[in-house]
Design an enzyme around this catalytic site. Structure first.
Site, PDB file in Angstrom:
ATOM      1  N   ASN A 154       0.944  -1.396  -0.025  1.00 13.51           N
ATOM      2  CA  ASN A 154       0.011   0.059   0.039  1.00 13.51           C
ATOM      3  C   ASN A 154       0.767   1.253  -0.052  1.00 13.51           C
ATOM      4  O   ASN A 154       0.508   2.299  -0.525  1.00 13.51           O
ATOM      5  CB  ASN A 154      -0.998  -0.067   1.061  1.00 13.51           C
ATOM      6  CG  ASN A 154      -0.303  -0.073   2.549  1.00 13.51           C
ATOM      7  OD1 ASN A 154       0.691  -0.893   2.721  1.00 13.51           O
ATOM      8  ND2 ASN A 154      -0.841   0.569   3.414  1.00 13.51           N
ATOM      9  N   GLY A 230       1.606  -5.979   7.170  1.00  8.40           N
ATOM     10  CA  GLY A 230       0.867  -6.557   6.237  1.00  8.40           C
ATOM     11  C   GLY A 230      -0.331  -6.883   6.692  1.00  8.40           C
ATOM     12  O   GLY A 230      -0.865  -6.550   8.024  1.00  8.40           O
ATOM     13  N   GLU A 252       3.127  -5.142  12.335  1.00 10.28           N
ATOM     14  CA  GLU A 252       2.267  -4.064  12.120  1.00 10.28           C
ATOM     15  C   GLU A 252       1.375  -4.607  11.036  1.00 10.28           C
ATOM     16  O   GLU A 252       1.510  -4.671   9.873  1.00 10.28           O
ATOM     17  CB  GLU A 252       3.073  -2.764  11.546  1.00 10.28           C
ATOM     18  CG  GLU A 252       2.262  -1.396  11.850  1.00 10.28           C
ATOM     19  CD  GLU A 252       1.181  -1.117  10.812  1.00 10.28           C
ATOM     20  OE1 GLU A 252       1.731  -0.908   9.641  1.00 10.28           O
ATOM     21  OE2 GLU A 252       0.047  -1.277  11.147  1.00 10.28           O
ATOM     22  N   CYS A 286      -3.431   1.351   6.577  1.00  6.88           N
ATOM     23  CA  CYS A 286      -3.832   0.785   7.674  1.00  6.88           C
ATOM     24  C   CYS A 286      -4.502   1.674   8.546  1.00  6.88           C
ATOM     25  O   CYS A 286      -5.194   1.375   9.545  1.00  6.88           O
ATOM     26  CB  CYS A 286      -2.787   0.102   8.145  1.00  6.88           C
ATOM     27  SG  CYS A 286      -1.408   0.971   8.542  1.00  6.88           S
ATOM     28  N   GLU A 465       6.846   0.401  16.085  1.00  5.51           N
ATOM     29  CA  GLU A 465       8.076   0.908  15.374  1.00  5.51           C
ATOM     30  C   GLU A 465       8.162   2.160  16.089  1.00  5.51           C
ATOM     31  O   GLU A 465       7.566   2.962  16.678  1.00  5.51           O
ATOM     32  CB  GLU A 465       7.691   0.903  14.022  1.00  5.51           C
ATOM     33  CG  GLU A 465       7.684  -0.589  13.558  1.00  5.51           C
ATOM     34  CD  GLU A 465       7.107  -0.844  12.003  1.00  5.51           C
ATOM     35  OE1 GLU A 465       6.166  -0.317  11.503  1.00  5.51           O
ATOM     36  OE2 GLU A 465       7.872  -1.390  11.379  1.00  5.51           O
TER      37      GLU A 465
HETATM   38  O1  TXE Z   1      -0.679  -8.412   2.619  1.00  4.59           O
HETATM   39  P1  TXE Z   1       0.158  -9.713   2.732  1.00  4.59           P
HETATM   40  P2  TXE Z   1      -1.431  -7.761   1.219  1.00  4.59           P
HETATM   41  C1  TXE Z   1      -4.296  -6.019   4.885  1.00  4.59           C
HETATM   42  C2  TXE Z   1      -5.359  -5.287   3.915  1.00  4.59           C
HETATM   43  C3  TXE Z   1      -4.768  -6.224   2.753  1.00  4.59           C
HETATM   44  C4  TXE Z   1      -4.405  -7.628   3.509  1.00  4.59           C
HETATM   45  C5  TXE Z   1      -3.524  -8.286   2.583  1.00  4.59           C
HETATM   46  O2  TXE Z   1      -6.418  -5.995   4.452  1.00  4.59           O
HETATM   47  O3  TXE Z   1      -5.923  -6.732   2.027  1.00  4.59           O
HETATM   48  O4  TXE Z   1      -3.709  -7.026   4.578  1.00  4.59           O
HETATM   49  O5  TXE Z   1      -2.669  -7.346   1.796  1.00  4.59           O
HETATM   50  C6  TXE Z   1       4.530 -10.843   2.123  1.00  4.59           C
HETATM   51  N1  TXE Z   1       5.168 -15.298   5.197  1.00  4.59           N
HETATM   52  N2  TXE Z   1      -3.051  -4.889   4.625  1.00  4.59           N
HETATM   53  O6  TXE Z   1      -1.798  -9.068   0.413  1.00  4.59           O
HETATM   54  O7  TXE Z   1      -0.389 -10.600   2.169  1.00  4.59           O
HETATM   55  C7  TXE Z   1       3.774 -10.465   1.092  1.00  4.59           C
HETATM   56  O8  TXE Z   1       4.588 -10.893  -0.178  1.00  4.59           O
HETATM   57  C8  TXE Z   1       6.088 -13.985   4.939  1.00  4.59           C
HETATM   58  C9  TXE Z   1      -2.816  -4.049   5.824  1.00  4.59           C
HETATM   59  O9  TXE Z   1      -0.443  -6.840   0.765  1.00  4.59           O
HETATM   60  O10 TXE Z   1       0.117  -9.785   4.448  1.00  4.59           O
HETATM   61  C10 TXE Z   1       4.108  -8.948   1.229  1.00  4.59           C
HETATM   62  O11 TXE Z   1       5.562  -8.613   0.865  1.00  4.59           O
HETATM   63  N3  TXE Z   1       5.585 -13.145   3.992  1.00  4.59           N
HETATM   64  C11 TXE Z   1      -1.162  -3.614   5.873  1.00  4.59           C
HETATM   65  C12 TXE Z   1       4.069  -8.810   2.616  1.00  4.59           C
HETATM   66  O12 TXE Z   1       3.897 -10.218   3.256  1.00  4.59           O
HETATM   67  C13 TXE Z   1       4.546 -13.282   3.573  1.00  4.59           C
HETATM   68  C14 TXE Z   1      -0.780  -3.262   4.336  1.00  4.59           C
HETATM   69  C15 TXE Z   1       2.387  -8.078   2.946  1.00  4.59           C
HETATM   70  O13 TXE Z   1       1.673  -9.262   2.364  1.00  4.59           O
HETATM   71  C16 TXE Z   1       3.579 -14.078   3.697  1.00  4.59           C
HETATM   72  C17 TXE Z   1      -1.084  -4.106   3.624  1.00  4.59           C
HETATM   73  C18 TXE Z   1       3.911 -15.361   4.518  1.00  4.59           C
HETATM   74  N4  TXE Z   1       3.316 -16.446   4.470  1.00  4.59           N
HETATM   75  C19 TXE Z   1      -2.233  -4.804   3.479  1.00  4.59           C
HETATM   76  N5  TXE Z   1       2.493 -14.034   2.847  1.00  4.59           N
HETATM   77  C20 TXE Z   1      -0.811  -2.437   6.696  1.00  4.59           C
HETATM   78  N6  TXE Z   1      -1.099  -2.818   8.066  1.00  4.59           N
HETATM   79  O14 TXE Z   1      -0.644  -1.465   6.452  1.00  4.59           O
HETATM   80  C21 TXE Z   1       2.500 -12.841   2.272  1.00  4.59           C
HETATM   81  N7  TXE Z   1       3.973 -12.348   2.697  1.00  4.59           N
END
Ligand code: TXE
Length: 485
Positions: A154, A230, A252, A286, A465
């Site tokens: 994001n 994430g 986070e 987020c 953080e």
């Molecule tokens: O996050 P992911 P995504 C939320 C929001 C979004 C959801 C999924 O609801 O729809 O999370 O978003 C890596 N082990 N937020 O798909 O899947 C992945 O490659 C290790 C809130 O972006 O969590 C990426 O680099 N790593 C959030 C990173 O994790 C893994 C901002 C985030 O991916 C993994 C974004 C695993 N098993 C989304 N699976 C915020 N809090 O700001 C994926 N990844």
């Protein structure tokens, strides 16, 4: 405008390398819905190579003076700043956010992240205690080793550097993975690191998907700390692997943030800011306030004014200056958001504006655009008001008493941020102390001081953080006791 590479590479041991598999995954430009570049489809073997490089670089990097580390990080900040327009263009093409936002927020903050931690390390301190003139105890801050930094799509460069800068400042070396959905500016950062003369192996960037690369970073026994931003679901998976390995964890995660508006608020400032806190970055922050609670006597006026202003927001091509709402990040995410809107209707929600995909004219007709959406008439316990949508969608709900809105605001599994609008500051502080959120804004939003602790409670994460907190995370505290009787 600018020319972006049609293929990017991993950055390992100071070199650009293909993944060992030599496979690639397509990188899509969400504003036109078409492939524009290729990303290495790396796996555990690439993570192993990167970790070995980071291990080899650790002894010299961790014993470098703070002044020397300051100089490297400051140089990187200078180069990011110098390339602001190019990096903002790359971020816009990769993520779908408006060029205006990338240029004003994302890229300047990426430079600031490096600048802030370049200087923070010069002021970082530790405790010492003299007891009854018998012994001296002091805390030796020891960099933990190789840190794993995994970031989301994001705010790609903003959040990627928010992890990497403090890790490097602490004396850790890093294996980092950006989201495979938005890898471009992370690749351009590696070019900047080479230009800045960062020693080989200090920072290693491995591109690829969450399972093959992200999970391999979490599983690698020599990577001793994981800093992740994430989704909550992914955070759970990471914790289940890292905890039994006794790794340090900074998570986070997602949020479902309340925006609480009392009738005595500064109305014009609240309305202007609420449009921002609802729809900035297409609601893909987020910290966005996606559940808006309005004191009943103000509800109708707010609803009419809010709907009118949101209907005027221009959804369009992210590179155009007039655009206020760009494209959401991917086709998959667009469909997730549209399915959440369908669910809201099934749960009895009334769509006051937006609610559907917007098809633009050629060449943007295949882009992923959703009109900013406001929904009313939902129960605070329904799925739409419980689950993170992470798109340009907010709900509005009236309330009467403080106790009622406090109960509704806290009645979710998340606890990241909250906003309170009132001129009664006694009430504001009382409510701030009772809200189950890690970050509270009173009469403002996204007002950030990097010295403050940043993070959430409950399902929004573990740890904080920001400031010296994250330097503590990347260091082990070692207490040394000297006897001088
Ligand atoms: O996050 P992911 P995504 C939320 C929001 C979004 C959801 C999924 O609801 O729809 O999370 O978003 C890596 N082990 N937020 O798909 O899947 C992945 O490659 C290790 C809130 O972006 O969590 C990426 O680099 N790593 C959030 C990173 O994790 C893994 C901002 C985030 O991916 C993994 C974004 C695993 N098993 C989304 N699976 C915020 N809090 O700001 C994926 N990844």
């Amino acid at each position: 405008m600018f020319q972006l590479p049609d293929k990017i590479l991993n950055y390992i041991n100071g070199q650009f390398v293909e993944s060992i598999s030599k496979n690639y995954i397509p990188n899509i430009n969400p504003s036109i819905g078409k492939e524009y570049s290729l990303t290495p489809d790396s796996d555990a073997n690439d993570v192993k190579m990167a970790t070995n490089a980071a291990l080899d670089a650790f002894p010299s990097w961790s014993t470098l003076s703070h002044q020397k580390r300051y100089e490297y990080l400051n140089k990187i900040a200078d180069l990011i700043e110098k390339k602001t327009d190019f990096l903002a263009y790359a971020e816009t093409v990769d993520n779908g956010k408006t060029f205006k936002l990338a240029k004003k927020v994302d890229i300047p903050r990426a430079s600031t992240n490096f600048r802030f931690y370049a200087t923070a390390i010069l002021h970082y301190y530790s405790q010492s205690y003299i007891n009854e003139n018998k012994s001296l105890n002091y805390t030796y801050k020891q960099p933990i080793g190789v840190a794993g930094c995994i970031s989301p799509w994001n705010l790609p460069l903003y959040l990627f550097t928010w992890k990497i800068a403090p890790a490097l400042a602490s004396g850790c070396t890093v294996v980092a993975k950006p989201s495979e959905i938005t890898p471009m500016t992370a690749y351009l950062l590696s070019e900047i690191c080479i230009e800045a003369g960062l020693p080989a192996g200090v920072l290693n960037i491995v591109h690829g998907d969450g399972y093959k690369v992200g999970q391999s970073i979490v599983e690698h026994p020599k990577i001793r700390a994981i800093s992740f931003t994430g989704g909550t679901k992914t955070g759970k998976s990471i914790a289940s692997i890292a905890a039994p390995m006794f790794k340090k964890l900074s998570l986070e995660l997602g949020g479902k943030n309340p925006n609480i508006i009392f009738a005595d608020c500064n109305y014009d400032k609240m309305l202007k800011t609420t449009i921002q806190s609802s729809f900035a970055n297409q609601g893909q922050i987020c910290l966005c306030g996606s559940r808006i609670f309005v004191q009943r006597k103000l509800y109708e006026q707010f609803k009419n004014d809010f709907v009118e202003k949101v209907k005027d927001l221009k959804t369009g091509p992210p590179l155009e200056d007039a655009t206020q709402i760009g494209a959401v990040v991917s086709e998959q995410h667009m469909n997730k958001i549209l399915s959440c809107i369908e669910l809201a209707k099934q749960e009895g929600g009334n769509i006051l504006c937006g609610g559907k995909r917007k098809i633009l004219s050629d060449p943007y007709q295949d882009g992923y655009y959703i009109e900013p959406t406001i929904i009313e008439g939902l129960d605070y316990k329904c799925r739409t008001n419980q689950e993170e949508i992470f798109g340009p969608v907010v709900t509005i709900t009236p309330f009467d008493a403080e106790e009622e809105v406090m109960m509704m605001a806290n009645a979710v599994e998340y606890g990241l941020s909250a906003t309170i609008w009132t001129e009664n500051l006694n009430r504001a502080h009382k409510i701030a102390h009772q809200l189950e959120n890690g970050i509270i804004w009173i009469n403002t939003w996204l007002n950030r001081d990097l010295r403050t602790p940043f993070g959430g409670m409950k399902s929004s994460g573990v740890g904080r953080e920001g400031g010296f907190k994250i330097l503590d995370f990347f260091n082990e505290d070692k207490n040394v006791c000297v006897d001088f009787t």
